[in-house]
Write an enzyme that holds these catalytic residues in place. Sequence first.
Site, PDB file in Angstrom:
ATOM      1  N   HIS A  63       0.837  -1.208   0.000  1.00 44.25           N
ATOM      2  CA  HIS A  63       0.000   0.000   0.000  1.00 44.25           C
ATOM      3  C   HIS A  63       0.873   1.260   0.000  1.00 44.25           C
ATOM      4  O   HIS A  63       0.599   2.225  -0.723  1.00 44.25           O
ATOM      5  CB  HIS A  63      -0.876   0.049   1.254  1.00 44.25           C
ATOM      6  CG  HIS A  63      -1.848  -1.087   1.409  1.00 44.25           C
ATOM      7  ND1 HIS A  63      -1.730  -2.039   2.401  1.00 44.25           N
ATOM      8  CD2 HIS A  63      -2.965  -1.405   0.716  1.00 44.25           C
ATOM      9  CE1 HIS A  63      -2.740  -2.883   2.313  1.00 44.25           C
ATOM     10  NE2 HIS A  63      -3.498  -2.537   1.303  1.00 44.25           N
ATOM     11  N   GLY A  85      -2.602  -1.240  -7.218  1.00 54.41           N
ATOM     12  CA  GLY A  85      -1.487  -2.182  -7.279  1.00 54.41           C
ATOM     13  C   GLY A  85      -1.707  -3.300  -8.285  1.00 54.41           C
ATOM     14  O   GLY A  85      -2.822  -3.791  -8.462  1.00 54.41           O
ATOM     15  N   LYS A 115      -0.792  -6.124  -7.702  1.00 50.01           N
ATOM     16  CA  LYS A 115      -1.146  -7.295  -6.883  1.00 50.01           C
ATOM     17  C   LYS A 115      -2.540  -7.801  -7.257  1.00 50.01           C
ATOM     18  O   LYS A 115      -2.785  -8.998  -7.362  1.00 50.01           O
ATOM     19  CB  LYS A 115      -1.090  -6.905  -5.405  1.00 50.01           C
ATOM     20  CG  LYS A 115      -1.843  -7.820  -4.461  1.00 50.01           C
ATOM     21  CD  LYS A 115      -1.042  -9.022  -4.155  1.00 50.01           C
ATOM     22  CE  LYS A 115      -1.650 -10.010  -3.198  1.00 50.01           C
ATOM     23  NZ  LYS A 115      -2.896  -9.752  -2.597  1.00 50.01           N
ATOM     24  N   GLN A 173      -8.287  -6.499 -11.060  1.00 50.97           N
ATOM     25  CA  GLN A 173      -8.960  -5.286 -10.559  1.00 50.97           C
ATOM     26  C   GLN A 173      -8.436  -4.040 -11.271  1.00 50.97           C
ATOM     27  O   GLN A 173      -9.212  -3.167 -11.680  1.00 50.97           O
ATOM     28  CB  GLN A 173      -8.722  -5.167  -9.058  1.00 50.97           C
ATOM     29  CG  GLN A 173      -9.116  -3.839  -8.454  1.00 50.97           C
ATOM     30  CD  GLN A 173      -8.971  -3.836  -6.937  1.00 50.97           C
ATOM     31  OE1 GLN A 173      -9.803  -4.387  -6.246  1.00 50.97           O
ATOM     32  NE2 GLN A 173      -7.904  -3.227  -6.433  1.00 50.97           N
ATOM     33  N   SER A 219      -2.824  -7.933   3.273  1.00 48.98           N
ATOM     34  CA  SER A 219      -3.358  -7.801   4.627  1.00 48.98           C
ATOM     35  C   SER A 219      -3.769  -9.170   5.168  1.00 48.98           C
ATOM     36  O   SER A 219      -3.756  -9.407   6.375  1.00 48.98           O
ATOM     37  CB  SER A 219      -4.571  -6.865   4.633  1.00 48.98           C
ATOM     38  OG  SER A 219      -4.235  -5.629   4.031  1.00 48.98           O
ATOM     39  N   ARG A 220      -4.123 -10.079   4.270  1.00 55.57           N
ATOM     40  CA  ARG A 220      -4.593 -11.404   4.702  1.00 55.57           C
ATOM     41  C   ARG A 220      -3.454 -12.338   5.102  1.00 55.57           C
ATOM     42  O   ARG A 220      -3.720 -13.413   5.661  1.00 55.57           O
ATOM     43  CB  ARG A 220      -5.447 -12.048   3.608  1.00 55.57           C
ATOM     44  CG  ARG A 220      -6.777 -11.342   3.377  1.00 55.57           C
ATOM     45  CD  ARG A 220      -7.690 -12.108   2.438  1.00 55.57           C
ATOM     46  NE  ARG A 220      -9.056 -11.598   2.434  1.00 55.57           N
ATOM     47  CZ  ARG A 220      -9.587 -10.809   1.496  1.00 55.57           C
ATOM     48  NH1 ARG A 220      -8.856 -10.441   0.460  1.00 55.57           N
ATOM     49  NH2 ARG A 220     -10.836 -10.394   1.580  1.00 55.57           N
TER      50      ARG A 220
END
Length: 271
Positions: free
Chosen positions: A37, A145, A147, A151, A184-185
């Site tokens: 992030h 991102g 990542k 998306q 985050s996971r």
Amino acid sequence: METISEPATLGAQMRVRRQRGETIGFVPTMGFLHEGHLSLMKRAREVCDHVVVSIYVNPLQFGSTEDLDHYPSDPEGDAAKCAAVGVDTLFTPLSLYDADHSTTVRVSGLTGGLCGASRPEHFDGVTTVVARLFGIVQPNVAVFGEKDYQQLAVIRRMVLDLGMGIEIIGGPLIRDHDGLALSSRNQYLDESNRRRALSLHRALNNMAQATTPSTAARLAVGRAVIEADSVDYLEIVDPDSLEPVEQIEGPVRALVAAWIGNTRLIDNIGF
Ligand code: AMP
């Protein structure tokens, strides 16, 4: 750094800044911030006068059996990290939808495969919240991102199709020291699951380094090393259309989504 929770307040302040000729850079997040992030915020800092970061765990993009209720959060730590990288405004709305909210933004095509196939409501939730956030913040530039590669493609499509006039910048996927894609996971993973999670990156790397032009053969290389409990998908696609390719004749993207215990992880690589 100023923290604002009220959408109308944030919107009014951004309008004033734009009228003054300031450029606004925006990084939407769901919080529990890590270096991935922060890399996007640093990029926004480089290219804009005023940097806005939002932290909002968007219920619309979680399926009914997903981890919305225990999504990790660390509001104080997040605020300190944002301040440290030069964020000007932290937007922390409590809710973004009125009780009579009735609009869904849907991008077709790009959302059909990959994560769209295993999480049917997910991208409608993403595009709806991002459109709502863009409406409030009215940024010149927004940074997402790689990542979340699909998306990023979906957001680019939405911005083009709706003529939103926002420049979308893609930031590279940031990894931990051992190669695990930062997420985050990742904090859900115990030591042995984390070790297994590393197999996703290894699989993608091995696929990238193989020399055969056959997609089927490269996928077999990847499948041989993945140590997941189940794999939602492992695919090699065109980097723009996200359509599967049969032969590797130009740049491609390999993407994986897999479950390690109760944690769904995604990763991808270009080659
Ligand atoms: P999230 O908080 O998971 O919704 O992510 C917010 C933004 O951070 C999205 O644009 C993500 O693609 C991006 N992001 C998350 N993890 C990484 C990472 N490891 N490297 C680069 N960007 C990331």
